[in-house]
Every structure is written in structure tokens, then in C-alpha cells.
Scaffold this motif. Structure first.
Motif, PDB file in Angstrom:
ATOM      1  N   TYR A 117       0.856  -1.177   0.000  1.00 17.34           N
ATOM      2  CA  TYR A 117       0.000   0.000   0.000  1.00 17.34           C
ATOM      3  C   TYR A 117       0.898   1.234   0.000  1.00 17.34           C
ATOM      4  O   TYR A 117       2.117   1.121   0.106  1.00 17.34           O
ATOM      5  CB  TYR A 117      -0.913  -0.010   1.226  1.00 17.34           C
ATOM      6  CG  TYR A 117      -1.691  -1.299   1.340  1.00 17.34           C
ATOM      7  CD1 TYR A 117      -2.797  -1.525   0.541  1.00 17.34           C
ATOM      8  CD2 TYR A 117      -1.300  -2.298   2.232  1.00 17.34           C
ATOM      9  CE1 TYR A 117      -3.509  -2.720   0.624  1.00 17.34           C
ATOM     10  CE2 TYR A 117      -1.999  -3.490   2.317  1.00 17.34           C
ATOM     11  CZ  TYR A 117      -3.103  -3.688   1.516  1.00 17.34           C
ATOM     12  OH  TYR A 117      -3.787  -4.862   1.597  1.00 17.34           O
ATOM     13  N   TRP A 118       0.295   2.408  -0.076  1.00 15.65           N
ATOM     14  CA  TRP A 118       1.098   3.633  -0.106  1.00 15.65           C
ATOM     15  C   TRP A 118       1.999   3.745   1.119  1.00 15.65           C
ATOM     16  O   TRP A 118       3.126   4.226   1.023  1.00 15.65           O
ATOM     17  CB  TRP A 118       0.204   4.864  -0.205  1.00 15.65           C
ATOM     18  CG  TRP A 118      -0.387   4.990  -1.561  1.00 15.65           C
ATOM     19  CD1 TRP A 118      -1.699   4.816  -1.903  1.00 15.65           C
ATOM     20  CD2 TRP A 118       0.303   5.263  -2.771  1.00 15.65           C
ATOM     21  NE1 TRP A 118      -1.860   4.975  -3.264  1.00 15.65           N
ATOM     22  CE2 TRP A 118      -0.642   5.253  -3.813  1.00 15.65           C
ATOM     23  CE3 TRP A 118       1.631   5.519  -3.082  1.00 15.65           C
ATOM     24  CZ2 TRP A 118      -0.308   5.501  -5.128  1.00 15.65           C
ATOM     25  CZ3 TRP A 118       1.969   5.760  -4.404  1.00 15.65           C
ATOM     26  CH2 TRP A 118       1.007   5.751  -5.403  1.00 15.65           C
ATOM     27  N   ALA A 119       1.526   3.293   2.265  1.00 17.57           N
ATOM     28  CA  ALA A 119       2.311   3.405   3.500  1.00 17.57           C
ATOM     29  C   ALA A 119       3.199   2.182   3.736  1.00 17.57           C
ATOM     30  O   ALA A 119       3.818   2.060   4.773  1.00 17.57           O
ATOM     31  CB  ALA A 119       1.378   3.612   4.678  1.00 17.57           C
ATOM     32  N   SER A 145      -1.740  -2.539  -6.916  1.00 19.99           N
ATOM     33  CA  SER A 145      -2.352  -1.929  -8.092  1.00 19.99           C
ATOM     34  C   SER A 145      -1.439  -0.886  -8.720  1.00 19.99           C
ATOM     35  O   SER A 145      -1.413  -0.732  -9.933  1.00 19.99           O
ATOM     36  CB  SER A 145      -3.699  -1.307  -7.750  1.00 19.99           C
ATOM     37  OG  SER A 145      -3.534  -0.301  -6.781  1.00 19.99           O
ATOM     38  N   ILE A 146      -0.665  -0.205  -7.917  1.00 18.17           N
ATOM     39  CA  ILE A 146       0.192   0.856  -8.444  1.00 18.17           C
ATOM     40  C   ILE A 146       1.657   0.636  -8.049  1.00 18.17           C
ATOM     41  O   ILE A 146       2.543   0.700  -8.889  1.00 18.17           O
ATOM     42  CB  ILE A 146      -0.277   2.241  -7.962  1.00 18.17           C
ATOM     43  CG1 ILE A 146      -1.692   2.510  -8.501  1.00 18.17           C
ATOM     44  CG2 ILE A 146       0.689   3.328  -8.418  1.00 18.17           C
ATOM     45  CD1 ILE A 146      -2.342   3.743  -7.963  1.00 18.17           C
ATOM     46  N   ALA A 147       1.897   0.377  -6.778  1.00 20.84           N
ATOM     47  CA  ALA A 147       3.266   0.224  -6.292  1.00 20.84           C
ATOM     48  C   ALA A 147       3.934  -0.992  -6.917  1.00 20.84           C
ATOM     49  O   ALA A 147       3.271  -1.865  -7.470  1.00 20.84           O
ATOM     50  CB  ALA A 147       3.259   0.102  -4.771  1.00 20.84           C
ATOM     51  N   TYR A 154       8.472  -6.826  -1.785  1.00 19.55           N
ATOM     52  CA  TYR A 154       9.690  -7.592  -1.511  1.00 19.55           C
ATOM     53  C   TYR A 154      10.737  -6.824  -0.694  1.00 19.55           C
ATOM     54  O   TYR A 154      11.199  -7.350   0.329  1.00 19.55           O
ATOM     55  CB  TYR A 154      10.300  -8.095  -2.822  1.00 19.55           C
ATOM     56  CG  TYR A 154      11.550  -8.917  -2.643  1.00 19.55           C
ATOM     57  CD1 TYR A 154      11.473 -10.248  -2.262  1.00 19.55           C
ATOM     58  CD2 TYR A 154      12.797  -8.371  -2.865  1.00 19.55           C
ATOM     59  CE1 TYR A 154      12.611 -11.022  -2.104  1.00 19.55           C
ATOM     60  CE2 TYR A 154      13.950  -9.125  -2.708  1.00 19.55           C
ATOM     61  CZ  TYR A 154      13.854 -10.451  -2.327  1.00 19.55           C
ATOM     62  OH  TYR A 154      14.983 -11.193  -2.161  1.00 19.55           O
ATOM     63  N   PRO A 155      11.140  -5.614  -1.088  1.00 16.21           N
ATOM     64  CA  PRO A 155      12.208  -4.953  -0.312  1.00 16.21           C
ATOM     65  C   PRO A 155      11.864  -4.777   1.166  1.00 16.21           C
ATOM     66  O   PRO A 155      12.691  -5.054   2.039  1.00 16.21           O
ATOM     67  CB  PRO A 155      12.378  -3.599  -1.012  1.00 16.21           C
ATOM     68  CG  PRO A 155      11.893  -3.826  -2.401  1.00 16.21           C
ATOM     69  CD  PRO A 155      10.758  -4.815  -2.261  1.00 16.21           C
ATOM     70  N   HIS A 167       5.589 -11.098  -8.087  1.00 17.52           N
ATOM     71  CA  HIS A 167       4.739  -9.922  -7.918  1.00 17.52           C
ATOM     72  C   HIS A 167       3.869  -9.773  -9.155  1.00 17.52           C
ATOM     73  O   HIS A 167       4.337  -9.983 -10.278  1.00 17.52           O
ATOM     74  CB  HIS A 167       5.577  -8.656  -7.730  1.00 17.52           C
ATOM     75  CG  HIS A 167       4.736  -7.419  -7.654  1.00 17.52           C
ATOM     76  ND1 HIS A 167       4.052  -7.081  -6.519  1.00 17.52           N
ATOM     77  CD2 HIS A 167       4.433  -6.484  -8.575  1.00 17.52           C
ATOM     78  CE1 HIS A 167       3.369  -5.956  -6.755  1.00 17.52           C
ATOM     79  NE2 HIS A 167       3.579  -5.588  -7.990  1.00 17.52           N
ATOM     80  N   CYS A 168       2.621  -9.420  -8.943  1.00 15.83           N
ATOM     81  CA  CYS A 168       1.745  -9.102 -10.075  1.00 15.83           C
ATOM     82  C   CYS A 168       0.779  -7.991  -9.670  1.00 15.83           C
ATOM     83  O   CYS A 168       0.638  -7.669  -8.487  1.00 15.83           O
ATOM     84  CB  CYS A 168       0.987 -10.333 -10.560  1.00 15.83           C
ATOM     85  SG  CYS A 168      -0.278 -10.947  -9.435  1.00 15.83           S
ATOM     86  N   ARG A 169       0.147  -7.431 -10.660  1.00 10.46           N
ATOM     87  CA  ARG A 169      -0.858  -6.398 -10.422  1.00 10.46           C
ATOM     88  C   ARG A 169      -2.084  -7.010  -9.766  1.00 10.46           C
ATOM     89  O   ARG A 169      -2.406  -8.169  -9.989  1.00 10.46           O
ATOM     90  CB  ARG A 169      -1.275  -5.741 -11.736  1.00 10.46           C
ATOM     91  CG  ARG A 169      -0.176  -4.952 -12.386  1.00 10.46           C
ATOM     92  CD  ARG A 169       0.082  -3.706 -11.596  1.00 10.46           C
ATOM     93  NE  ARG A 169       1.198  -2.968 -12.166  1.00 10.46           N
ATOM     94  CZ  ARG A 169       1.992  -2.202 -11.454  1.00 10.46           C
ATOM     95  NH1 ARG A 169       1.807  -2.073 -10.152  1.00 10.46           N
ATOM     96  NH2 ARG A 169       2.962  -1.548 -12.018  1.00 10.46           N
TER      97      ARG A 169
END
Length: 135
Positions: A50-52, A79-81, A85-86, A105-107
Motif C-alpha cells: 500500500y502507499w504506506a 495496483s500501483i506500487a 519484496y524490499p 509480484h503481479c498487479r
């Protein structure tokens, strides 16, 4: 070999990937509310970014893991990020847990973005990821 799959999924996107991975391995994916067995050889952990960052419940789950988990493979949806993983790798390594260098990773679908994702192609790639990790 003891292999487990755990995930956190608010929208169902990450659960779809977790279920595909588990199906390929002949096991059942479980939410992170279910603990991990001692002496787990490979633990697949999935979540969304998520954004956070990753969800606080997923962070708590990771911080409660110990060295009885020999190796972790990370998978994520967003959806965007780009990828969880990091952040997940940093937390896992702080616990002394070996993290696979490969990730999946996928959308994921969010409102009108990336409709019907993860799609069938994404799930086929998730299954391939599982096979490659277990080799």
C-alpha cells in the motif's frame, strides 16, 4: 520437506496468488492469523503493498517468526506500487531468516485499475514461481 503458505489479503488479490502457489505444491494456503509450524523448510509469505508500505498485521506476523523457518519466498500484489519484496526482505532478515532472492509480484485489481487481475496468466506464473523455489 515442510512447506507452508501464509498470506494477508484485504481485497482477495493476494489470496488468489496464495491459493495458486499452494495448489501447485499440493498444500492449502492459510491466512497469517494461522501460525507457522516449527521447522518449516520453506514459507511462502504474501501480502500487498500500500502507499504506506505493507500492512501492520503482516509486519507483526513477520516480526513473530523465528529461525525455525529456514527460508522464506515472498509474493505480493499491488495496483500501483511495485513490490512488497524490499520491505518484507528487510524485516525477515532482521529476524535472521533467509529470504529467497527471487520473488513473485503481479498487479491486483483496485477499483477500476487492472480489471480482473491477478488473471489466469498471473496465476500460471505464480505456480511456476512455486515450482522454481521448491527445486
Amino acid at each position: 520437506m515442510n512447506i507452508e503458505v501464509r498470506y494477508l489479503s484485504k481485497s482477495g488479490n493476494t489470496k488468489k496468488v496464495a491459493d495458486a502457489i499452494a495448489s501447485e505444491l499440493g498444500i492449502v494456503a492459510q491466512p497469517i492469523t494461522r501460525g507457522v509450524s516449527k521447522n518449516t523448510d520453506i514459507l511462502f509469505i504474501g501480502g500487498a503493498l500500500y502507499w504506506a508500505g505493507i500492512d501492520s498485521d503482516l509486519k507483526k506476523f513477520i516480526m513473530n517468526l523465528d529461525s525455525s523457518v529456514k527460508k522464506v519466498a515472498v509474493f505480493s500484489t499491488a495496483s500501483i506500487a511495485k513490490s512488497a519484496y524490499p520491505e518484507m526482505k528487510k524485516l525477515l532478515e532482521s529476524r535472521g531468516i533467509n529470504v529467497c532472492s527471487d520473488e513473485f509480484h503481479c498487479r491486483g485489481e483496485f477499483m477500476k485499475l487492472h480489471k480482473n487481475r491477478p488473471n489466469q496468466e498471473d496465476l500460471i506464473l505464480a505456480k511456476k514461481f512455486a515450482r522454481d523455489i521448491v527445486k
